[in-house]
Every structure is written in structure tokens, then in C-alpha cells.
Write a protein that holds these residues in place. Structure first.
Motif, PDB file in Angstrom:
ATOM      1  N   PRO A   5       0.836  -1.164  -0.024  1.00 45.85           N
ATOM      2  CA  PRO A   5       0.172  -0.081  -0.050  1.00 45.85           C
ATOM      3  C   PRO A   5       1.015   1.310  -0.045  1.00 45.85           C
ATOM      4  O   PRO A   5       2.132   1.125   0.489  1.00 45.85           O
ATOM      5  CB  PRO A   5      -0.738  -0.068   1.296  1.00 45.85           C
ATOM      6  N   SER A   6       0.167   2.388  -0.695  1.00 42.69           N
ATOM      7  CA  SER A   6       1.241   3.335  -0.591  1.00 42.69           C
ATOM      8  C   SER A   6       1.069   4.426   0.311  1.00 42.69           C
ATOM      9  O   SER A   6       1.298   5.917   0.170  1.00 42.69           O
ATOM     10  CB  SER A   6       1.406   3.954  -2.140  1.00 42.69           C
ATOM     11  N   PHE A   7       0.031   4.307   1.120  1.00 45.08           N
ATOM     12  CA  PHE A   7      -0.174   5.033   2.437  1.00 45.08           C
ATOM     13  C   PHE A   7      -0.566   4.274   3.423  1.00 45.08           C
ATOM     14  O   PHE A   7      -1.382   3.253   3.687  1.00 45.08           O
ATOM     15  CB  PHE A   7      -1.767   5.840   1.995  1.00 45.08           C
ATOM     16  N   THR A   8      -0.168   4.847   4.584  1.00 47.73           N
ATOM     17  CA  THR A   8      -0.234   4.278   5.980  1.00 47.73           C
ATOM     18  C   THR A   8      -0.307   5.150   7.078  1.00 47.73           C
ATOM     19  O   THR A   8      -0.264   6.231   6.867  1.00 47.73           O
ATOM     20  CB  THR A   8       1.002   3.256   6.236  1.00 47.73           C
ATOM     21  N   TYR A   9      -0.679   4.815   8.078  1.00 50.81           N
ATOM     22  CA  TYR A   9      -0.995   5.799   9.210  1.00 50.81           C
ATOM     23  C   TYR A   9      -0.675   5.016  10.507  1.00 50.81           C
ATOM     24  O   TYR A   9      -1.016   3.800  10.585  1.00 50.81           O
ATOM     25  CB  TYR A   9      -2.395   6.577   9.132  1.00 50.81           C
ATOM     26  N   THR A  10      -0.485   5.757  11.591  1.00 43.21           N
ATOM     27  CA  THR A  10      -0.587   5.438  12.921  1.00 43.21           C
ATOM     28  C   THR A  10      -1.139   6.646  13.804  1.00 43.21           C
ATOM     29  O   THR A  10      -1.297   7.535  13.062  1.00 43.21           O
ATOM     30  CB  THR A  10       0.645   5.332  13.679  1.00 43.21           C
ATOM     31  N   SER A  20       1.699   8.561   6.447  1.00 39.06           N
ATOM     32  CA  SER A  20       3.220   8.246   5.718  1.00 39.06           C
ATOM     33  C   SER A  20       2.546   7.759   4.187  1.00 39.06           C
ATOM     34  O   SER A  20       1.828   6.896   4.054  1.00 39.06           O
ATOM     35  CB  SER A  20       3.839   6.986   6.238  1.00 39.06           C
ATOM     36  N   PHE A  21       3.246   8.440   3.113  1.00 32.73           N
ATOM     37  CA  PHE A  21       2.790   8.457   1.971  1.00 32.73           C
ATOM     38  C   PHE A  21       4.159   8.122   0.897  1.00 32.73           C
ATOM     39  O   PHE A  21       5.029   8.663   1.334  1.00 32.73           O
ATOM     40  CB  PHE A  21       2.237   9.623   1.316  1.00 32.73           C
ATOM     41  N   THR A  22       4.059   7.353  -0.034  1.00 33.52           N
ATOM     42  CA  THR A  22       5.243   7.149  -0.811  1.00 33.52           C
ATOM     43  C   THR A  22       5.314   8.551  -1.464  1.00 33.52           C
ATOM     44  O   THR A  22       4.300   9.085  -1.764  1.00 33.52           O
ATOM     45  CB  THR A  22       4.841   5.853  -1.821  1.00 33.52           C
ATOM     46  N   SER A  23       6.268   8.644  -2.307  1.00 36.70           N
ATOM     47  CA  SER A  23       6.439   9.753  -2.959  1.00 36.70           C
ATOM     48  C   SER A  23       5.377  10.052  -4.242  1.00 36.70           C
ATOM     49  O   SER A  23       4.721  10.907  -4.465  1.00 36.70           O
ATOM     50  CB  SER A  23       7.822  10.023  -3.708  1.00 36.70           C
ATOM     51  N   GLU A  24       5.163   8.709  -4.760  1.00 34.54           N
ATOM     52  CA  GLU A  24       4.311   8.497  -5.980  1.00 34.54           C
ATOM     53  C   GLU A  24       2.878   9.067  -5.590  1.00 34.54           C
ATOM     54  O   GLU A  24       2.117   9.921  -5.891  1.00 34.54           O
ATOM     55  CB  GLU A  24       4.230   7.143  -6.268  1.00 34.54           C
ATOM     56  N   GLY A  50      12.324   8.133   2.297  1.00 34.89           N
ATOM     57  CA  GLY A  50      11.757   8.997   0.929  1.00 34.89           C
ATOM     58  C   GLY A  50      10.101   9.056   1.250  1.00 34.89           C
ATOM     59  O   GLY A  50       9.544   9.471   0.376  1.00 34.89           O
ATOM     60  N   MET A  51       9.751   8.709   2.595  1.00 33.87           N
ATOM     61  CA  MET A  51       8.228   8.805   2.735  1.00 33.87           C
ATOM     62  C   MET A  51       7.797  10.125   3.296  1.00 33.87           C
ATOM     63  O   MET A  51       8.629  10.729   3.896  1.00 33.87           O
ATOM     64  CB  MET A  51       7.936   7.753   3.793  1.00 33.87           C
TER      65      MET A  51
END
Length: 143
Positions: A5-10, A20-24, A50-51
Motif C-alpha cells: 500500500p502506498s499510504f499508511t497511518y498510525t 506516511s505516503f510514498t512519493s508517488e 523517502g516517505m
């Protein structure tokens, strides 16, 4: 390997959401104005991996969820999600991605194990509550 997944959270001890996101994904979020209505507009820090990292308070998180329904309509290879009005995550998988998810036991630790419905386009749909979504993200890191 199953795509991450290209988006996570805590959620921190104050109840703030650390996203937290990937650059893309970050650039896609900016392109689709994903933070519309959030003031002040979040400005990310970029960690050593790079997140892109931002912090949202609970009110900003709610606004983000509403806007996310629009952003999530942007196709991502094999997987997408929306967040419904109850805060549940509706995950959509292509018919090619679903068997890979099963092969890699992508829903380990989620009880009850989600059973998909299949829509008229042949997409596999499951619903996860926020705790199950969090477990799903952790599992993706292990795969």
C-alpha cells in the motif's frame, strides 16, 4: 510479491494521525487536492526512506476521509479503496490481484477473515473496520 500500500497511518498518544505516503502517492494526493478543506494545509517532512509524513488532528483526519473518497477513484494497479461514512474501508481488488492476496495470506490476523463480494465488473470487494485496516497494512509490510 504483493504490491505495498502506498499510504499508511498510525495514531499517536494525543490521538493525532501520523500519515506516511510514498512519493508517488504524495504527488497523486497533491494533484487531486486531497487536503482541500484542511487548514492549515499540511506540509510534509520527508524521512530517510523517502516517505512523506504529515500529522493531522482528529478534525483534519475527518476532513481528509471525506476528500479521500474522491481521490481513491484514481486507479492504482490491482487495488484501490474508499472510506465510507462510518469510517470503514471498502477495498477493491482486480480479479488478477485477489488470488495473489490469497496466495500470500494477506488477511492474516484479521478476524473474522473477510469474504469478498464480486461486483458486476468482476472486482472483488471487502470491507474492513479501522482496526482491521491497520492489521492489513502491517501484514502488507511482512509480505
Amino acid at each position: 510479491k504483493v504490491p505495498k500500500p502506498s499510504f499508511t497511518y498510525t495514531i499517536d498518544s494525543r490521538g493525532y494521525y501520523i500519515l506516511s505516503f510514498t512519493s508517488e502517492m504524495w504527488h497523486m494526493m497533491m494533484e487531486h487536492n486531497a487536503f482541500a478543506g484542511i487548514h492549515p494545509v499540511p506540509h510534509p517532512s520527508i524521512n530517510s526512506a523517502g516517505m512523506y509524513l504529515i500529522t493531522l488532528n482528529p478534525s483534519q483526519w475527518h476532513t481528509f476521509h471525506i476528500k479521500q473518497e474522491e481521490v481513491s477513484k484514481v486507479p492504482m494497479p490491482g487495488f484501490s479503496f474508499t472510506i465510507n461514512s462510518r469510517g470503514y474501508y471498502i477495498l477493491t481488488f482486480t480479479s488478477e490481484m485477489w488470488p495473489m492476496m490469497m496466495e500470500h495470506n494477506a488477511f492474516a490476523g484479521i478476524h473474522p477473515v473477510p469474504h469478498p463480494s464480486i461486483n458486476s465488473a468482476g472486482m472483488y470487494l471487502i470491507t474492513l473496520n479501522p482496526a482491521q485496516w491497520h492489521t492489513f497494512h502491517i501484514r502488507q509490510e511482512e509480505i
